[in-house]
Motif scaffolding. Structure first.
Motif, short mmCIF file in Angstrom:
data_model
loop_
_atom_site.label_atom_id
_atom_site.label_comp_id
_atom_site.label_asym_id
_atom_site.label_seq_id
_atom_site.Cartn_x
_atom_site.Cartn_y
_atom_site.Cartn_z
N MET A 162 0.80 -1.22 0.00
CA MET A 162 0.00 0.00 0.00
C MET A 162 0.83 1.27 0.00
O MET A 162 0.41 2.31 -0.52
CB MET A 162 -0.96 0.01 1.19
CG MET A 162 -1.97 1.15 1.17
SD MET A 162 -3.07 1.13 2.60
CE MET A 162 -4.13 -0.27 2.22
N ILE A 163 2.04 1.20 0.54
CA ILE A 163 2.86 2.40 0.64
C ILE A 163 3.19 2.99 -0.74
O ILE A 163 3.37 4.20 -0.89
CB ILE A 163 4.15 2.11 1.44
CG1 ILE A 163 4.78 3.43 1.91
CG2 ILE A 163 5.12 1.24 0.65
CD1 ILE A 163 5.83 3.26 2.97
N HIS A 164 3.21 2.15 -1.78
CA HIS A 164 3.38 2.67 -3.14
C HIS A 164 2.27 3.68 -3.45
O HIS A 164 2.52 4.78 -3.95
CB HIS A 164 3.27 1.53 -4.16
CG HIS A 164 4.49 0.68 -4.27
ND1 HIS A 164 5.69 1.14 -4.76
CD2 HIS A 164 4.69 -0.63 -3.99
CE1 HIS A 164 6.58 0.17 -4.77
NE2 HIS A 164 6.00 -0.92 -4.30
N ASP A 165 1.03 3.28 -3.16
CA ASP A 165 -0.12 4.11 -3.50
C ASP A 165 -0.25 5.30 -2.56
O ASP A 165 -0.73 6.36 -2.96
CB ASP A 165 -1.39 3.26 -3.50
CG ASP A 165 -1.31 2.15 -4.53
OD1 ASP A 165 -1.06 2.45 -5.71
OD2 ASP A 165 -1.46 0.97 -4.16
N ILE A 166 0.16 5.12 -1.30
CA ILE A 166 0.19 6.26 -0.38
C ILE A 166 1.07 7.36 -0.97
O ILE A 166 0.69 8.53 -1.01
CB ILE A 166 0.71 5.83 1.00
CG1 ILE A 166 -0.28 4.88 1.68
CG2 ILE A 166 0.97 7.05 1.88
CD1 ILE A 166 0.26 4.23 2.95
N ASP A 167 2.24 6.98 -1.45
CA ASP A 167 3.16 7.97 -2.01
C ASP A 167 2.60 8.60 -3.28
O ASP A 167 2.68 9.82 -3.47
CB ASP A 167 4.52 7.32 -2.30
CG ASP A 167 5.48 8.30 -2.96
OD1 ASP A 167 5.91 9.25 -2.29
OD2 ASP A 167 5.78 8.12 -4.16
N VAL A 168 2.02 7.79 -4.16
CA VAL A 168 1.46 8.33 -5.41
C VAL A 168 0.32 9.29 -5.10
O VAL A 168 0.25 10.40 -5.65
CB VAL A 168 0.98 7.19 -6.33
CG1 VAL A 168 0.16 7.76 -7.49
CG2 VAL A 168 2.17 6.41 -6.88
#
Length: 325
Positions: free
Chosen positions: A164-170
């Motif tokens: 999920m951290i990928h999408d948090i950053d995006v």
């Protein structure tokens, strides 16, 4: 540009791809790799025409390194690299402890070194296309799904910190506001997590990550007053839905629902996100420019991820209320 001597510390499933890409980049020499598993390091070095050395030897001889060891070791290896005067790209999640991340940021600033965090989806051509579109939109909500089946390797990070951290950053890069409220739920063993974010500018975010879904999904949707923007990370496509005209029509005595819409498909400059990421890192090292994903970016994503993990864990352990009719 002069040639940059690059190294990779940790050549597991992700690190070996860093080695491959450095080998392919112009103006970059894959100098050496290091790993606790000597046989694995030798195999990767053989594959990409490099040397397998100790971590100390790599940090001494390289201009820049990728730190792709397990998260718990990110701080120690990155700090050691910067103590050697070496520029660093740290894979996501940035660090295990936010205080350690702040120390790395201060160390890099004082030493005049590049510190980049490896949030690779920022370099996905589809995301880069959307980053040009969003500033002209009145965004209402953002929804991201990152789903897939179980993997055959041990992962020390939670589904939030791993996926999920990928999408948090995006999402953070697309929405101007700060996160004010977080709610989250997860399955008991943590393979499936869903989170809701409220931003101070009114935007609502919904994120889902799964390690147990028998379909691989990497998608992002942006709801704006003017349109709906859909992104497929894997296909690297963007679709903009405008002028939707829903109506009910009668045909042969049956009433049916019909929806007509105009879909725009912007041109996306396709390419491998990791290659774009490492190329941008090499450019930042060469020019001294601020990297695309800074240590501060990594810390902000980590902070939200920790809030989601903590909230979801609390809910799992909290007795459910039963409301009688």
């Amino acid at each position: 540009m002069s040639e940059i001597r690059a190294g990779v510390i940790g050549v597991g499933s992700m690190g070996r791809h860093h080695a491959r890409v450095y080998r392919e980049l112009p103006n970059v020499e894959l100098f050496a790799v290091a790993d606790q598993d000597a046989e694995r390091a030798e195999a990767v070095a053989d594959d990409y025409d490099a040397r397998a050395l100790s971590t100390e030897a790599v940090l001494t001889g390289a201009d820049a390194v990728s730190v792709t060891v397990p998260t718990e070791y990110h701080y120690a290896v990155a700090k050691d690299a910067m103590d050697h005067g070496t520029h660093v790209l740290v894979e996501k999640p940035f660090v295990a402890d936010p205080d350690a991340g702040r120390d790395l940021i201060a160390t890099a600033r004082e030493a005049g070194l590049t510190l980049q965090v490896g949030h690779v989806e920022r370099f996905n051509p589809a995301v880069r296309t959307v980053q040009d579109i969003v500033p002209d939109l009145d965004v209402i909500a953002v929804d991201a799904r990152r789903l897939g089946p179980p993997v055959d390797r041990e992962i020390g990070d939670s589904a939030v910190l791993d996926l999920m951290i990928h999408d948090i950053d995006v999402v953070r890069s697309l929405v101007d506001g700060d996160v004010t409220d977080v709610d989250a739920f997860r399955s008991p063993e943590d393979p499936y997590v869903t989170a809701s974010l409220q931003f101070d500018d009114g935007v609502v975010g919904t994120l889902t990550a799964s390690r147990v879904t028998q379909e691989r999904v990497r998608q992002l949707s942006i709801t704006a007053r003017e349109c709906q923007v859909n992104v497929d990370y894997m296909k690297q496509t963007v679709g903009i839905h405008r002028h939707s005209l829903p109506e009910y029509v009668e045909r042969n005595g049956d009433v049916r629902y019909r929806n007509e819409t105009v879909i725009e498909r912007p041109t996306v400059d396709n390419g491998e996100p990791l290659k774009k990421e490492l190329s941008a890192f090499a450019e930042a090292v060469e020019t001294g420019a601020e990297p695309v994903v800074t240590g501060e970016d990594g810390l902000r994503a980590l902070s939200i991820a920790h809030r989601i993990d903590g909230t979801a864990a609390d809910r799992v352990g909290r007795p459910q209320e039963v409301h009688q009719a």
